[in-house]
Design an enzyme around this catalytic site. Structure first.
Site, PDB file in Angstrom:
ATOM      1  N   HIS A 182       0.837  -1.214   0.000  1.00 17.82           N
ATOM      2  CA  HIS A 182       0.000   0.000   0.000  1.00 17.82           C
ATOM      3  C   HIS A 182       0.866   1.257   0.000  1.00 17.82           C
ATOM      4  O   HIS A 182       0.413   2.322   0.424  1.00 17.82           O
ATOM      5  CB  HIS A 182      -0.911   0.087   1.247  1.00 17.82           C
ATOM      6  N   GLU A 386      -4.813   6.335  -5.123  1.00 16.74           N
ATOM      7  CA  GLU A 386      -3.624   5.638  -5.603  1.00 16.74           C
ATOM      8  C   GLU A 386      -3.397   5.873  -7.096  1.00 16.74           C
ATOM      9  O   GLU A 386      -2.262   5.986  -7.548  1.00 16.74           O
ATOM     10  CB  GLU A 386      -3.736   4.143  -5.292  1.00 16.74           C
TER      11      GLU A 386
END
Ligand code: AMP
Length: 405
Positions: A182, A386
């Site tokens: 992540h 993201e």
């Protein structure tokens, strides 16, 4: 004019998610996904943001090559085709970059070989990521393809945080260490949190809690990651939707010796049938909250175990950082589940951590503070992005390579 569009590709084993962004302002031009690649009833969903109308089809898409060609065809219908001179680069999410890749990297044959060499430590993800890159490269061999690694942000961790306390030679031989995942989200959210505080990232210490179906925490000192909760694989750390997170590794030997389970069965148990779903049968926090409201004890216990682990990590990373300026909640649960946020910091007033009930209840898409104005430590909700981060890193690298400002 120089090209300003970046296509972001997130290639999974049977899916491709994509977004086309214009980097003049970071806006989306199109988003979509192809699912169930390799099956008879693959599905493509495509939304050009100009109209906001989703279209697509259900039909056999045999492989990633066919999937990407189908995506290219949809984009072309909107005048956004992959042959457009306005396309500057394609940015690829790559899950595992090992120790080697500390930053986004323009893909060449050597880079592909190195990502391939990492398959033993990321057997589920890197093969699919590689397929996506190879397919995109074949479609537009002249275009820069950039790999953006989930692990890169964590390569700044000191050895004291990155090493497991196991025999060094065995660890080195099998490249066993804590890589973290992540990273793109932790990088984006820690920076956005500093921005929310009106300060430079270099000045700010942040604990980032990325709570999605997968979940991880990180300790970020002055913009650099110094610890994170995921390890060799994304199984370590917090309680997740379907993953156990931390536990005594001896549970595995016990299940093998006493439970008669194979390594693959235990892998499935811990990655797919544990965490919230293993504890109460649901992995969606909305459903768990609904059941708690109805007095469901299993759901309450699952919630309590989830929050207990979260609180332990907040305390641990507080100690690692020494001084904390902000705790930032992000991803599906972190951005939406006010009860999780409230419970995670409850009782931590002595650490300067409190949540204002009214602010915490406000919903929204923008980064926001949920701690009282006079709080010693800011508690924030910072929606992650993201794809924007991958596009931003990709575009910056391509511009730098071309000597553009
Ligand atoms: P992500 O992996 O970031 O997409 O997060 C997905 C998870 O976020 C879901 O499995 C839910 O547990 C959680 N989630 C999404 N929306 C909400 C919501 N409105 N309230 C509570 N949890 C939510």
């Amino acid at each position: 004019m120089s090209p300003t569009r970046v296509l972001v590709l997130n290639s999974g084993s049977s899916s491709v998610k994509y977004q086309l962004l214009d980097m003049r302002d970071g806006s989306r031009l199109a988003v979509g996904l192809v699912e169930r690649i390799g099956e008879e009833s693959s599905q493509l969903k495509h939304t050009p943001l100009a109209t906001g109308e989703t279209r697509g089809f259900t039909a056999a898409v045999p492989d990633h090559d066919a999937a990407l060609k189908a995506v290219a065809a949809e984009l072309a219908k909107d005048g956004l085709g992959l042959d457009s001179p306005e396309l500057a680069a394609i940015g690829h999410r790559v899950v595992h970059g090992g120790k080697h890749f500390t930053a986004p990297t323009v893909v060449d044959d050597t880079v592909l070989a190195e990502i391939e060499r990492l398959i033993p430590v990321a057997p589920l993800h890197n093969p699919a990521n590689l397929t996506g890159i190879r397919t995109a490269r074949a479609l537009r061999p002249d275009l820069p393809q950039v790999a953006v690694f989930d692990t890169a942000f964590h390569t700044t961790m000191p050895e004291s945080a990155a090493r497991y306390a196991i025999d060094v030679r065995t660890a080195d031989e099998h490249r066993i260490r804590r890589y973290g995942f992540h990273g793109t989200s932790h990088a984006y959210v820690s920076r956005a949190t500093a921005e929310l505080l009106g300060r430079a990232p270099e000045e700010v210490n942040v604990i980032v809690l990325h709570l999605g179906n997968g979940a991880s925490a990180s300790a970020v000192r002055g913009g650099r990651c110094v610890d994170t909760s995921m390890g060799l694989t994304p199984l370590e750390g917090l309680v997740m939707g379907t993953r156990s997170g931390d536990m005594d590794p001896a549970v595995i030997f016990h299940l093998m010796r006493v439970g008669g389970m194979s390594a693959d069965e235990i892998d499935t148990l811990l990655n797919k049938k544990s965490g919230l779903i293993g504890l109460c049968g649901d992995n969606d926090m909305r459903e768990i909250r609904r059941r708690i409201d109805e007095g469901d004890e299993a759901a309450q216990l699952a919630f309590d175990i989830y929050v207990h682990r979260l609180k332990k990590y907040i305390g641990a990373y507080y100690a690692v950082l020494g001084r904390v300026d902000a705790v930032a909640f992000t991803a599906g649960v972190g951005e939406n589940a006010a009860p999780v946020r409230a419970a995670a910091v409850a009782g931590l007033e002595a650490l300067g951590l409190t949540v204002d009930g009214e602010l915490n209840a406000v919903r929204g898409d923008a980064p926001r503070l949920i701690s009282p104005a006079d709080a010693r430590v800011a508690v924030a909700v910072v929606p992650t992005d993201e794809e924007l981060e991958i596009a931003t890193q990709t575009y910056a690298l391509v511009k730098a390579a071309q000597g553009r400002p």
